[in-house]
Motif scaffolding. Structure first.
Motif, PDB file in Angstrom:
ATOM      1  N   ARG A  34      47.768  43.246  41.038  1.00  0.00           N
ATOM      2  CA  ARG A  34      48.174  42.752  42.356  1.00  0.00           C
ATOM      3  C   ARG A  34      47.942  41.250  42.447  1.00  0.00           C
ATOM      4  N   ALA A  35      48.709  40.626  43.324  1.00  0.00           N
ATOM      5  CA  ALA A  35      48.517  39.201  43.593  1.00  0.00           C
ATOM      6  C   ALA A  35      47.113  38.997  44.155  1.00  0.00           C
ATOM      7  N   ALA A  36      46.488  37.914  43.763  1.00  0.00           N
ATOM      8  CA  ALA A  36      45.119  37.628  44.203  1.00  0.00           C
ATOM      9  C   ALA A  36      44.985  36.148  44.535  1.00  0.00           C
ATOM     10  N   ASN A  37      43.850  35.765  44.916  1.00  0.00           N
ATOM     11  CA  ASN A  37      43.437  34.406  45.280  1.00  0.00           C
ATOM     12  C   ASN A  37      44.141  33.916  46.542  1.00  0.00           C
ATOM     13  N   LYS A  38      43.808  32.742  46.976  1.00  0.00           N
ATOM     14  CA  LYS A  38      44.349  32.201  48.227  1.00  0.00           C
ATOM     15  C   LYS A  38      45.859  32.024  48.186  1.00  0.00           C
ATOM     16  N   MET A  39      46.397  31.733  47.022  1.00  0.00           N
ATOM     17  CA  MET A  39      47.833  31.477  46.902  1.00  0.00           C
ATOM     18  C   MET A  39      48.633  32.773  46.714  1.00  0.00           C
ATOM     19  N   ARG A  40      47.934  33.917  46.619  1.00  0.00           N
ATOM     20  CA  ARG A  40      48.594  35.223  46.461  1.00  0.00           C
ATOM     21  C   ARG A  40      49.519  35.231  45.248  1.00  0.00           C
ATOM     22  N   GLN A  41      48.977  34.810  44.106  1.00  0.00           N
ATOM     23  CA  GLN A  41      49.752  34.778  42.868  1.00  0.00           C
ATOM     24  C   GLN A  41      49.133  35.708  41.836  1.00  0.00           C
ATOM     25  N   ILE A  42      49.961  36.135  40.909  1.00  0.00           N
ATOM     26  CA  ILE A  42      49.491  36.905  39.762  1.00  0.00           C
ATOM     27  C   ILE A  42      49.308  35.914  38.624  1.00  0.00           C
ATOM     28  N   ASN A  43      48.078  35.760  38.172  1.00  0.00           N
ATOM     29  CA  ASN A  43      47.823  34.743  37.151  1.00  0.00           C
ATOM     30  C   ASN A  43      47.789  35.348  35.744  1.00  0.00           C
ATOM     31  N   ALA A  44      47.773  34.490  34.766  1.00  0.00           N
ATOM     32  CA  ALA A  44      47.837  34.908  33.360  1.00  0.00           C
ATOM     33  C   ALA A  44      46.622  35.734  32.959  1.00  0.00           C
ATOM     34  N   GLU A  45      45.446  35.379  33.441  1.00  0.00           N
ATOM     35  CA  GLU A  45      44.232  36.105  33.072  1.00  0.00           C
ATOM     36  C   GLU A  45      44.312  37.566  33.529  1.00  0.00           C
ATOM     37  N   ASN A  46      44.749  37.791  34.747  1.00  0.00           N
ATOM     38  CA  ASN A  46      44.873  39.161  35.248  1.00  0.00           C
ATOM     39  C   ASN A  46      45.947  39.929  34.485  1.00  0.00           C
ATOM     40  N   THR A  47      47.020  39.251  34.129  1.00  0.00           N
ATOM     41  CA  THR A  47      48.092  39.888  33.365  1.00  0.00           C
ATOM     42  C   THR A  47      47.596  40.278  31.976  1.00  0.00           C
ATOM     43  N   ARG A  48      46.843  39.396  31.333  1.00  0.00           N
ATOM     44  CA  ARG A  48      46.282  39.702  30.008  1.00  0.00           C
ATOM     45  C   ARG A  48      45.318  40.885  30.084  1.00  0.00           C
ATOM     46  N   GLU A  49      44.531  40.951  31.145  1.00  0.00           N
ATOM     47  CA  GLU A  49      43.593  42.062  31.322  1.00  0.00           C
ATOM     48  C   GLU A  49      44.346  43.388  31.437  1.00  0.00           C
ATOM     49  N   LEU A  50      45.418  43.413  32.206  1.00  0.00           N
ATOM     50  CA  LEU A  50      46.242  44.623  32.314  1.00  0.00           C
ATOM     51  C   LEU A  50      46.799  44.993  30.939  1.00  0.00           C
ATOM     52  N   THR A  51      47.294  44.028  30.210  1.00  0.00           N
ATOM     53  CA  THR A  51      47.853  44.273  28.873  1.00  0.00           C
ATOM     54  C   THR A  51      46.786  44.848  27.940  1.00  0.00           C
TER      55      THR A  51
END
Length: 82
Positions: A34-51
């Motif tokens: 899910r989108a996180a942080n103040k900017m409500r973006q999906i970042n690379a670190e979270n994407t890598r963790e899912l992968t």
């Protein structure tokens, strides 16, 4: 819950062979992003963790499922991560 989310959960339920009365999000082989942080973006670190989670063997059954909420919020410089 919107129609797209309902469809994703129903497909997840079918793939993971979860009983219709149970929530597939509670299955140990179902992962979400899910989108996180103040900017409500999906970042690379979270994407890598899912992968990383999806690449390991399933703990139950033969399949794993990853659900990406608000995929349009993925930062442009990291669109190829997933």
């Amino acid at each position: 819950m919107d129609t797209l989310e309902e469809t994703a959960l129903e497909v997840s339920r079918d793939l993971l062979e979860v009983q219709s009365s149970r929530n597939p999000l509670e299955h140990p082989d179902c992962f979400t992003l899910r989108a996180a942080n103040k900017m409500r973006q999906i970042n690379a670190e979270n994407t890598r963790e899912l992968t990383r989670k999806i690449q390991h063997s399933a703990s139950q059954g033969e399949r794993k499922v990853g659900i990406v909420y608000e995929a349009e919020r993925k930062t442009e410089e990291h669109t190829s991560e997933l």
